[in-house]
Design a protein around this motif. Structure first.
Motif, PDB file in Angstrom:
ATOM      1  N   SER A 312     -19.014  32.085  -7.122  1.00  0.00           N
ATOM      2  CA  SER A 312     -17.781  32.557  -6.511  1.00  0.00           C
ATOM      3  C   SER A 312     -17.942  32.836  -5.028  1.00  0.00           C
ATOM      4  CB  SER A 312     -17.312  33.837  -7.226  1.00  0.00           C
ATOM      5  OG  SER A 312     -18.323  34.835  -7.162  1.00  0.00           O
ATOM      6  N   VAL A 313     -19.172  32.801  -4.502  1.00  0.00           N
ATOM      7  CA  VAL A 313     -19.390  33.108  -3.095  1.00  0.00           C
ATOM      8  C   VAL A 313     -20.072  31.925  -2.428  1.00  0.00           C
ATOM      9  CG1 VAL A 313     -20.607  34.610  -1.472  1.00  0.00           C
ATOM     10  CG2 VAL A 313     -19.551  35.590  -3.510  1.00  0.00           C
ATOM     11  N   GLU A 314     -19.475  31.427  -1.359  1.00  0.00           N
ATOM     12  CA  GLU A 314     -20.091  30.363  -0.574  1.00  0.00           C
ATOM     13  C   GLU A 314     -20.997  30.990   0.485  1.00  0.00           C
ATOM     14  OE1 GLU A 314     -20.123  26.988  -0.818  1.00  0.00           O
ATOM     15  OE2 GLU A 314     -19.216  27.433  -2.758  1.00  0.00           O
ATOM     16  N   LEU A 315     -22.083  30.304   0.787  1.00  0.00           N
ATOM     17  CA  LEU A 315     -23.028  30.817   1.769  1.00  0.00           C
ATOM     18  C   LEU A 315     -22.519  30.561   3.185  1.00  0.00           C
ATOM     19  CD1 LEU A 315     -26.410  29.637   0.201  1.00  0.00           C
ATOM     20  CD2 LEU A 315     -25.383  31.920   0.083  1.00  0.00           C
ATOM     21  N   THR A 316     -22.647  31.569   4.022  1.00  0.00           N
ATOM     22  CA  THR A 316     -22.356  31.466   5.451  1.00  0.00           C
ATOM     23  C   THR A 316     -23.459  32.223   6.181  1.00  0.00           C
ATOM     24  OG1 THR A 316     -21.067  33.525   5.492  1.00  0.00           O
ATOM     25  CG2 THR A 316     -19.866  31.473   4.992  1.00  0.00           C
ATOM     26  N   ALA A 317     -23.417  32.212   7.499  1.00  0.00           N
ATOM     27  CA  ALA A 317     -24.424  32.945   8.271  1.00  0.00           C
ATOM     28  C   ALA A 317     -24.375  34.431   7.929  1.00  0.00           C
ATOM     29  CB  ALA A 317     -24.198  32.723   9.764  1.00  0.00           C
ATOM     30  N   GLY A 478     -44.498  36.296  15.437  1.00  0.00           N
ATOM     31  CA  GLY A 478     -43.837  36.306  16.739  1.00  0.00           C
ATOM     32  C   GLY A 478     -42.518  35.561  16.799  1.00  0.00           C
ATOM     33  N   GLN A 479     -42.033  35.035  15.680  1.00  0.00           N
ATOM     34  CA  GLN A 479     -40.767  34.293  15.688  1.00  0.00           C
ATOM     35  C   GLN A 479     -39.565  35.242  15.757  1.00  0.00           C
ATOM     36  OE1 GLN A 479     -40.795  31.005  16.121  1.00  0.00           O
ATOM     37  NE2 GLN A 479     -43.040  31.302  16.139  1.00  0.00           N
ATOM     38  N   PRO A 480     -38.413  34.748  16.256  1.00  0.00           N
ATOM     39  CA  PRO A 480     -37.204  35.585  16.319  1.00  0.00           C
ATOM     40  C   PRO A 480     -36.767  36.054  14.934  1.00  0.00           C
ATOM     41  CG  PRO A 480     -36.950  33.576  17.631  1.00  0.00           C
ATOM     42  CD  PRO A 480     -38.213  33.408  16.844  1.00  0.00           C
ATOM     43  N   ASP A 481     -35.989  37.141  14.913  1.00  0.00           N
ATOM     44  CA  ASP A 481     -35.584  37.747  13.644  1.00  0.00           C
ATOM     45  C   ASP A 481     -34.788  36.781  12.766  1.00  0.00           C
ATOM     46  OD1 ASP A 481     -36.833  40.082  14.315  1.00  0.00           O
ATOM     47  OD2 ASP A 481     -35.012  41.096  15.008  1.00  0.00           O
ATOM     48  N   HIS A 482     -33.887  35.976  13.366  1.00  0.00           N
ATOM     49  CA  HIS A 482     -33.070  35.082  12.535  1.00  0.00           C
ATOM     50  C   HIS A 482     -33.921  33.979  11.912  1.00  0.00           C
ATOM     51  CE1 HIS A 482     -33.117  32.874  16.381  1.00  0.00           C
ATOM     52  NE2 HIS A 482     -32.859  31.788  15.679  1.00  0.00           N
ATOM     53  N   VAL A 483     -35.006  33.569  12.582  1.00  0.00           N
ATOM     54  CA  VAL A 483     -35.898  32.559  12.004  1.00  0.00           C
ATOM     55  C   VAL A 483     -36.683  33.167  10.845  1.00  0.00           C
ATOM     56  CG1 VAL A 483     -37.860  31.037  12.446  1.00  0.00           C
ATOM     57  CG2 VAL A 483     -36.055  31.282  14.164  1.00  0.00           C
ATOM     58  N   LYS A 484     -37.155  34.401  11.025  1.00  0.00           N
ATOM     59  CA  LYS A 484     -37.895  35.048   9.934  1.00  0.00           C
ATOM     60  C   LYS A 484     -36.975  35.362   8.758  1.00  0.00           C
ATOM     61  CE  LYS A 484     -40.155  38.260  12.375  1.00  0.00           C
ATOM     62  NZ  LYS A 484     -41.171  39.307  12.652  1.00  0.00           N
ATOM     63  N   ALA A 485     -35.715  35.644   9.015  1.00  0.00           N
ATOM     64  CA  ALA A 485     -34.765  35.848   7.917  1.00  0.00           C
ATOM     65  C   ALA A 485     -34.608  34.554   7.116  1.00  0.00           C
ATOM     66  CB  ALA A 485     -33.415  36.305   8.470  1.00  0.00           C
ATOM     67  N   ALA A 486     -34.500  33.435   7.822  1.00  0.00           N
ATOM     68  CA  ALA A 486     -34.413  32.142   7.129  1.00  0.00           C
ATOM     69  C   ALA A 486     -35.688  31.867   6.343  1.00  0.00           C
ATOM     70  CB  ALA A 486     -34.162  31.032   8.147  1.00  0.00           C
ATOM     71  N   TYR A 528     -27.985  30.429   8.302  1.00  0.00           N
ATOM     72  CA  TYR A 528     -27.431  29.476   7.335  1.00  0.00           C
ATOM     73  C   TYR A 528     -27.748  28.032   7.727  1.00  0.00           C
ATOM     74  CZ  TYR A 528     -24.007  26.905   4.546  1.00  0.00           C
ATOM     75  OH  TYR A 528     -23.400  26.020   3.693  1.00  0.00           O
ATOM     76  N   GLU A 529     -27.579  27.699   9.008  1.00  0.00           N
ATOM     77  CA  GLU A 529     -27.849  26.335   9.455  1.00  0.00           C
ATOM     78  C   GLU A 529     -29.330  25.986   9.303  1.00  0.00           C
ATOM     79  OE1 GLU A 529     -25.758  23.984  10.259  1.00  0.00           O
ATOM     80  OE2 GLU A 529     -24.065  25.324   9.908  1.00  0.00           O
ATOM     81  N   ILE A 530     -30.193  26.952   9.587  1.00  0.00           N
ATOM     82  CA  ILE A 530     -31.633  26.717   9.424  1.00  0.00           C
ATOM     83  C   ILE A 530     -31.962  26.512   7.951  1.00  0.00           C
ATOM     84  CG2 ILE A 530     -33.935  27.718   9.704  1.00  0.00           C
ATOM     85  CD1 ILE A 530     -32.866  29.221  12.140  1.00  0.00           C
ATOM     86  N   LEU A 531     -31.362  27.318   7.081  1.00  0.00           N
ATOM     87  CA  LEU A 531     -31.572  27.189   5.639  1.00  0.00           C
ATOM     88  C   LEU A 531     -31.160  25.800   5.159  1.00  0.00           C
ATOM     89  CD1 LEU A 531     -32.032  28.333   2.743  1.00  0.00           C
ATOM     90  CD2 LEU A 531     -29.664  29.166   2.834  1.00  0.00           C
ATOM     91  N   CYS A 534     -33.534  23.085   6.416  1.00  0.00           N
ATOM     92  CA  CYS A 534     -34.833  23.108   5.744  1.00  0.00           C
ATOM     93  C   CYS A 534     -34.748  22.482   4.355  1.00  0.00           C
ATOM     94  CB  CYS A 534     -35.349  24.543   5.639  1.00  0.00           C
ATOM     95  SG  CYS A 534     -37.061  24.638   5.084  1.00  0.00           S
ATOM     96  N   ILE A 535     -33.702  22.788   3.600  1.00  0.00           N
ATOM     97  CA  ILE A 535     -33.531  22.178   2.281  1.00  0.00           C
ATOM     98  C   ILE A 535     -33.362  20.662   2.420  1.00  0.00           C
ATOM     99  CG2 ILE A 535     -32.072  22.086   0.228  1.00  0.00           C
ATOM    100  CD1 ILE A 535     -33.743  24.622   0.449  1.00  0.00           C
ATOM    101  N   ASP A 536     -32.673  20.242   3.475  1.00  0.00           N
ATOM    102  CA  ASP A 536     -32.521  18.808   3.733  1.00  0.00           C
ATOM    103  C   ASP A 536     -33.880  18.166   4.040  1.00  0.00           C
ATOM    104  OD1 ASP A 536     -30.886  16.422   4.243  1.00  0.00           O
ATOM    105  OD2 ASP A 536     -31.519  16.685   6.314  1.00  0.00           O
ATOM    106  N   LEU A 537     -34.728  18.860   4.805  1.00  0.00           N
ATOM    107  CA  LEU A 537     -36.072  18.349   5.091  1.00  0.00           C
ATOM    108  C   LEU A 537     -36.884  18.226   3.806  1.00  0.00           C
ATOM    109  CD1 LEU A 537     -37.004  20.415   8.298  1.00  0.00           C
ATOM    110  CD2 LEU A 537     -36.369  17.999   8.192  1.00  0.00           C
TER     111      LEU A 537
END
Length: 616
Positions: A312-317, A478-486, A528-531, A534-537
């Motif tokens: 019921s929930v679509e993924l977004t950033a 040392g990576q940015p927070d949004h990269v570590k979240a992904a 979300y875009e990084i996620l 990565c799945i595409d890779l």
């Protein structure tokens, strides 16, 4: 108990003499049949072929394998004879049907330093050596055994000197050698011996029987590329599924027609399917479906439709940010770090080793603590450990650590302790966290570490990676927070896939680097875009190529990447070690990862978590 009390409680294993303690000898185990995993067999053959310095005949490969595996053949140890084995691993080995020789694909294209034979040895030298060996071990020898003895005596392969298959080389010297069939040889001067005569007669009788049966053998019908296309189309329709794994499709074709697809179409199955886009549609790297025009109403299409919309929930950033906070909440992380620090104190208090430093890596050290992800990799840097030959000293030392650790108070409750041969793993009672503990020698510099790693055989290089824990951890930390979240979300996703073996399970570090590469590939670097990238890779992992060019991620210039790596696919070069491909087919089989990422429901697990979090 103290270490002394522990040792005294095991009088069958240890004995005391004054203030000295020694281990009692362990009876030698009964010899067991040699059985290797596919990965172990590939590494063994790769080491044999790579050490030859040039083409090696199939017979020499088999002979060298037997010499290093207690006489076991490749078929006995790995289920396939040498010729079939190297053909089945064409990504690593190059096989020449004309000369029946094998080379490593990484060796191809290298110019030889000299056209002269190794060490000044020539064809006459080989003839004289063969004569001496047959006189000593004959009168009849297997050609593979003859070549093996030659390598033992001269540290060089026959093929690298003669530039010919051993059988062909022997055939062009009939004045010295007498071939018996395709596998045995004797000296011409021995042909009058009774033993030689009986073998020659037996060979002639076998050839007569073979000629009599030749007319009754099965002959596969001739197939064209067009007939293969039609056959594949029918097999996919019969599967009654939205898409079919390519290996399954090829297996069914082989069963029905007794011929590999590649022999008919001349290319790999995936390449063949891609050149017929009007009929086939590739799904990720490992699956294929029929195009709508070729399939009509597909029986399984309705079942696959709408699969991604069941949550019921679509993924977004923003949703990804909320899910990350749920999986890695502040209280959860604080509790995990407390357990890690308590465990470190317990290990230091009970260690029998000269530990100079304890380093915490893994999720705890990188800032990636997350539900269901392995908690930490603890590295004990120990003084006076040997700098090389880890396989000899590390496993018994880890066994001792398991025995002592199981009996000690580690300041946290531990449910299970076991050795993997390269580390020990602990399962903590709290949250069932998994922690691995590693041992590392102390190297004077990173240059010294890389020098020893380069000098080690391929099968032994993995042991050195523990010593790279510090720069690897610093890179991810040392990576940015949004990269570590992904990274946390993708690590969580990977931990919920059903990988069948350790060989098909990607390491956390490989997953983290794929996320980092994805972050450099997307235009809008949000979670979300990084996620998604990565799945595409992962879905097209077969073609993945990561060298960190123009990213400033690697700690070395591009020119320092070990050149043989650049011919490998897939390729993910370690940013802190230019000699390591983390996606090497010897250490990781990507098929299950690609299959999981290619599924229409690949992100369904994260959507369920998102639905739960958003609705509560």
């Amino acid at each position: 108990p103290t270490l002394l009390e522990f040792l005294q409680a095991h009088p069958d294993d240890f004995e005391f003499e004054g203030d000295k303690v020694t281990a009692k000898p362990v009876p030698a185990p009964e010899p067991t049949p040699v059985k290797l995993t596919t990965r172990e067999a590939v590494l063994a053959v790769q080491h044999i072929v790579g050490g030859a310095g040039g083409p090696l005949s199939i017979e020499e490969v088999e002979s060298q394998f037997q010499l290093t595996h207690n006489g076991a053949t490749l078929k006995e140890a790995a289920g396939h004879p040498a010729s079939v084995f190297v053909k089945g691993h064409s990504a690593i080995f190059s096989f020449s049907p004309e000369t029946r020789t094998v080379t490593l694909k990484a060796q191809q294209g290298r110019s030889s330093p000299s056209s002269a034979a190794p060490g000044g040895k020539d064809e006459a030298f080989v003839v004289s050596e063969f004569v001496r060996i047959i006189e000593a071990f004959g009168p009849v020898m297997y050609i593979s055994s003859l070549c093996g003895k030659f390598i033992q005596r001269n540290s060089v392969s026959v093929t690298s000197i003669t530039k010919a298959r051993p059988h062909d080389f022997l055939a062009r010297h009939p004045e010295q050698f007498l071939l018996i069939g395709t596998g045995d040889v004797t000296l011409k001067k021995f042909e009058g011996l009774a033993e030689v005569k009986s073998m020659v007669e037996a060979h002639h009788a076998h050839r007569s029987r073979a000629r009599e049966q030749a007319d009754h053998r099965f002959v596969a019908p001739t197939m064209t590329e067009a007939s293969v296309v039609e056959e594949f189309r029918q097999l996919i329709q019969e599967a009654k599924a939205p898409f079919v794994p390519i290996p399954t499709l090829c297996g069914k074709f082989m069963t029905r027609h007794h011929q590999p697809v590649g022999e008919i179409v001349g290319v790999r199955p995936a390449e063949f399917l891609r050149r017929h886009p009007e009929v086939f549609s590739m799904v990720g790297a490992g699956h294929v479906a029929l195009c709508k025009s070729a399939a009509g109403k597909h029986p399984g299409a309705a079942n696959g439709a709408g699969a991604e919309g069941r949550a019921s929930v679509e993924l977004t950033a923003e949703v990804c940010r909320v899910v990350d906070e749920h999986l890695a909440g502040a209280d959860f992380v604080s509790s995990a770090l407390h357990d890690v620090h308590s465990l470190v104190e317990g290990l230091q208090a009970n260690s029998f080793l000269a530990v100079q430093e304890v380093f915490v890596g893994g999720a705890a050290g990188k800032g990636l603590i997350c539900s269901d992800v392995p908690l930490a990799e603890i590295v004990l840097f120990v003084a006076q450990l040997p700098l090389t030959n880890h396989s000899k000293w590390l496993p018994p030392m880890l066994d001792s650590m398991v025995a002592i650790t199981s009996a000690c108070n580690l300041h946290v409750e531990v449910e299970q302790v076991k050795s993997t041969g390269s580390s020990i793993t602990l399962k903590l009672a709290h949250e069932h966290w998994h922690v691995s503990v590693h041992l590392s020698p102390i190297y004077d510099s990173s240059e010294e570490l890389l020098k020893h790693m380069q000098a080690a055989p391929p099968a032994g290089r993995g042991y050195f990676e523990t010593s790279l824990a510090k720069p690897r951890t610093a890179l991810i930390q040392g990576q940015p927070d949004h990269v570590k979240a992904a990274m946390r979300l993708v690590l969580w996703w990977a931990s919920h896939q059903k990988f069948s073996t350790a060989f098909t399970t990607p390491t956390s570090y490989l997953v983290e680097l794929c996320v980092l590469h994805a972050a450099h590939e997307v235009e809008e670097p949000d979670v979300y875009e990084i996620l998604l990238k990565c799945i595409d890779l992962f879905s097209d992992f077969e073609t993945l190529r990561v060298t960190w060019k123009d990213t400033q991620v690697a700690s070395y210039p591009q020119e320092e990447i070990w050149r043989p790596l650049l011919s490998q696919e897939p390729l993910v070069v370690d940013p802190v070690n230019p000699h390591c491909n983390l996606a090497d087919a010897n250490f990781f089989d990507y098929y299950e990862l690609s299959r999981a990422a290619s599924s229409p429901d690949a992100l369904q697990g994260l959507r369920r978590v998102a639905a739960h979090v958003m609705h509560h």
